[in-house]
Scaffold this motif. Structure first.
Motif, short mmCIF file in Angstrom:
data_model
loop_
_atom_site.label_atom_id
_atom_site.label_comp_id
_atom_site.label_asym_id
_atom_site.label_seq_id
_atom_site.Cartn_x
_atom_site.Cartn_y
_atom_site.Cartn_z
N ARG A 171 0.84 -1.26 0.00
CA ARG A 171 0.06 -0.11 -0.02
C ARG A 171 1.01 1.17 0.08
NH1 ARG A 171 -4.90 1.87 4.14
NH2 ARG A 171 -5.03 3.95 3.45
N VAL A 198 2.09 2.11 -3.29
CA VAL A 198 0.74 2.58 -4.15
C VAL A 198 0.33 4.10 -3.84
CG1 VAL A 198 -1.56 2.17 -4.77
CG2 VAL A 198 -0.17 0.21 -4.83
N ASP A 199 0.29 4.16 -2.53
CA ASP A 199 -0.04 5.48 -2.08
C ASP A 199 0.90 6.46 -2.29
OD1 ASP A 199 -2.37 4.71 -1.11
OD2 ASP A 199 -2.02 4.55 1.20
N ASP A 258 2.38 6.78 -5.18
CA ASP A 258 2.30 6.84 -6.58
C ASP A 258 3.25 6.29 -7.35
OD1 ASP A 258 -0.39 8.02 -6.97
OD2 ASP A 258 0.17 9.93 -6.76
#
Lengths: 260, 405
Positions: free
Chosen positions: B323, B326-327, B329
């Motif tokens: 995560r 992903v967070d 970017d």
């Protein structure tokens, strides 16, 4: 456009611990939060209102303390909050929950319903689609982007295993959303102050139409008969030595297990 | 069982006609009338806003003895059967054997002959198939209406569907329409020897606990089943020729393929598919991947993900991510593994620069073999790893790429 967002207050499952003696969940000290996926649903509703105008209503079913989740939703910018709370709703499975939410939603009226793709505690993802069926409206699950709403025509992108679909339909509609759909905002100070003062509507079973035998445990076809602790995965070995040796060793192990 | 219209309450709105699965209601002089082909499913009772339809059930426990056999839903993905269809068939066979009843597969699609044969070869006693151009692509509405219709007609005791994007989208609607229970994401299924009920076990509370669930008084007992948990049904009738019928087994007299013509209006969908967007750059099918190589914040910067892609490539695997990555970017959400991403169960999971927050572990800890590479020896990821490598991933990964290529 009238948008209803259904949210659930859940225990922060990342904090859950198991009592090793009794094998029971230790709930004390575990904080209650808005289900993370529902926060994206709230954000999307607020964005849609900013884009197209309308009214945003947040709805939850739960014990009286779920009011705090609704206040948080108001602080983010939702217009109105309704809590369905009644002992008669206790023991609801996903079908009874969706039936009860459906009765409330019929009373409120709506154009669009937004739910998170699933709740963090149960992770069934069933209440959204079951609610759509209860209301006899179409639904789109796993929406990753709302492309456009124009003249009640609704276009969205949804996530599948290894591709995305672009789908088109007409309101009224229910969507469930993934976290990809937007980026969350923080509550504003003004919103927080407003949320403290705002009145939260509370409905009990007698405020809803529908058949009483379909609420709560009586209206739930499924029943949990056992809850037990998952076997903990044992940790393995730390590979020592220089990197070439480690790579060689791994390669052998994986071949032995038929993975390579 | 008896059903009647309360003429005083009926306002002739016609909603019951639309809701009826069997075209068994008509409007005469602006009053609804139940026709003889009524199946007493009760869908109209719930649909009536005036509460003008009354279904009188027999007192006491419902008689569920008409419901027999195990059905598994075969997932059609772009004309091909998803692997999970065979996993369901394999597990369905065990349940059917415990019950001493037959195993059926259900398939919707267009040009389905070879897929039907495949299901028969792998042990289905019969395949209920609806073959129609309108069923070429997955759409919720026709799937919901058709499956509800078939269940009402043929009355299986158990109905298993895959816990995939398709299955998790349409199955809840089927359960709501049939007014029965549905258990999501089952990882354990078994018939209780005494009650003959289906014991459905699933992870709950973020994978920390398992719950066993039953559905006593409604049929079918419905469950979605997590992919890659159960073994695929193997081919037991290799030489089955197209069009051949199997000798009948179990209680159902008919063997082989049961073609059901698409009933009028059931192929329609309120939601239309505009187009399918394939992810061009890379494979994101984590759910079906045998090998996953995942990267986290330990990579330091987004462009270092190329190392992860390189390792995945030499292993023939798919790229996952934490995560945190992903967070930040560094990589699209479709790659995220964990509680707010995807739950995966590959044969091999390699976690690179991922500390192993409980949310991440919840999404990957049932992988068969886990390899963790992290410079922090105390990282929680090592608690679930079969093989841990404490070290700099910029040295370790290139060495692994070299070794595996």
């Amino acid at each position: 456009m009238k948008i209803i967002v259904c949210i659930k207050q859940v225990p922060d499952t990342t904090e859950i611990k198991i009592d090793p003696e009794t094998n029971r969940i230790i709930r004390e000290g575990v904080s209650a939060i808005i289900n993370p996926f529902d926060t994206y649903a709230l954000e999307e509703a607020i964005r849609l209102k900013e884009r197209y105008g309308g009214e945003t209503i947040v709805l939850s079913m739960g014990p009286p303390q779920a009011e705090s989740a609704l206040r948080e939703a108001l602080s983010l910018g939702m217009d109105k909050a309704i809590l369905l709370s009644d002992g008669a709703f206790a023991g609801s499975d996903t079908l009874a929950t969706s039936y009860t939410l459906g009765q409330a939603i019929k009373k409120i009226g709506f154009d669009l319903i937004i739910c998170g793709k699933e709740a963090m505690d149960g992770s069934t993802g069933q209440v959204g689609p079951e609610l759509a069926e209860t209301l006899n409206i179409p639904h789109i699950a796993y929406v990753s982007k709302i492309v456009e709403i124009k003249d009640r025509k609704f276009k969205a992108e949804r996530m599948m295993e290894d591709y995305y679909e672009i789908l088109q339909t007409t309101l009224p509609l229910l969507v469930t959303v993934t976290k990809e759909i937007n980026e969350l905002r923080l509550p504003s100070l003004r919103g927080t102050i407003r949320a403290k003062k705002e009145e939260i509507t509370r409905w009990s079973a007698s405020d809803l139409e529908g058949k009483k035998e379909r609420f709560g445990a009586d209206g739930s076809p499924t029943r949990v008969i056992k809850i037990f602790h998952t076997e903990v995965r044992k940790s393995g070995i730390i590979l020592d030595g220089n990197i070439t040796e480690i790579a060689e060793r791994l390669c052998q192990e994986l071949k032995k297990q038929n993975i390579l | 069982m008896n059903i009647k219209i309360l003429n005083k309450k009926c306002n002739g709105c016609g909603l019951c006609l639309k809701s009826c699965l069997f075209d068994a209601i008509e409007l005469i002089n602006k009053k609804a009338k139940i026709k003889e082909n009524c199946n007493f499913c009760g869908v109209c009772v719930d649909a009536c806003p005036a509460e003008a339809i009354v279904l009188e059930k027999k007192a006491g426990r419902k008689d569920l003895s008409a419901y027999k056999g195990v059905w598994t839903f075969a997932e059609n993905r772009g004309g091909k059967l998803a692997k999970v269809s065979f996993e369901l068939l394999g597990e369905g066979k065990k349940l059917a054997t415990s019950l001493g009843e037959s195993l059926s597969a259900v398939l919707f699609g267009y040009h389905t002959t070879s897929n039907c044969q495949e299901l028969l070869k792998r042990g289905a006693d019969q395949v209920y198939v609806v073959d129609d151009p309108s069923l070429k692509d997955f759409r919720d509405d026709p799937y919901v209406k058709l499956l509800s219709y078939l269940v009402s007609q043929y009355k299986p005791a158990i109905l298993l569907a895959p816990a995939t994007y398709q299955g998790r989208s349409f199955s809840p609607k089927v359960a709501a329409r049939l007014h029965t229970g549905l258990t999501a994401d089952c990882t354990g299924l078994k018939i209780d020897p005494q009650t003959k009920l289906l014991y459905q076990t699933r992870p709950t509370f973020g994978g920390n606990l398992l719950a066993t669930i039953i559905c006593e008084n409604y049929r079918p007992q419905m469950a979605t089943v997590r992919p890659k948990i159960f073994e695929e049904a193997s081919i037991i009738h290799p030489h089955l020729s197209p069009g051949a019928s199997l000798p009948s087994r179990g209680r159902n007299e008919e063997g082989g393929v049961i073609k059901v013509p698409l009933p009028k209006n059931l192929g329609k969908s309120r939601v239309n598919l505009v187009k399918i967007l394939k992810n061009k750059e890379e494979n994101i099918n984590l759910a079906d991947a045998e090998i996953i190589v995942s990267g986290g914040r330990g990579l330091g910067e987004p462009k270092k993900f190329s190392l992860i892609f390189d390792l995945a490539k030499v292993l023939g695997g798919v790229v996952g991510a934490s995560r945190a990555a992903v967070d930040s970017d560094w990589i699209p959400y479709a790659h995220q593994v964990g509680q707010t991403g995807k739950t995966v169960r590959p044969r091999l999971y390699i976690a690179c620069g991922i500390s192993g927050a409980i949310q991440h572990l919840a999404g990957m800890q049932t992988s068969e073999v886990i390899i963790a590479i992290n410079k922090d020896p105390d990282a929680p990821i090592f608690k679930v790893a079969n093989y841990g490598i404490v070290g700099d991933l910029f040295e370790v990964i290139p060495a692994l790429i070299k070794k595996f290529s």
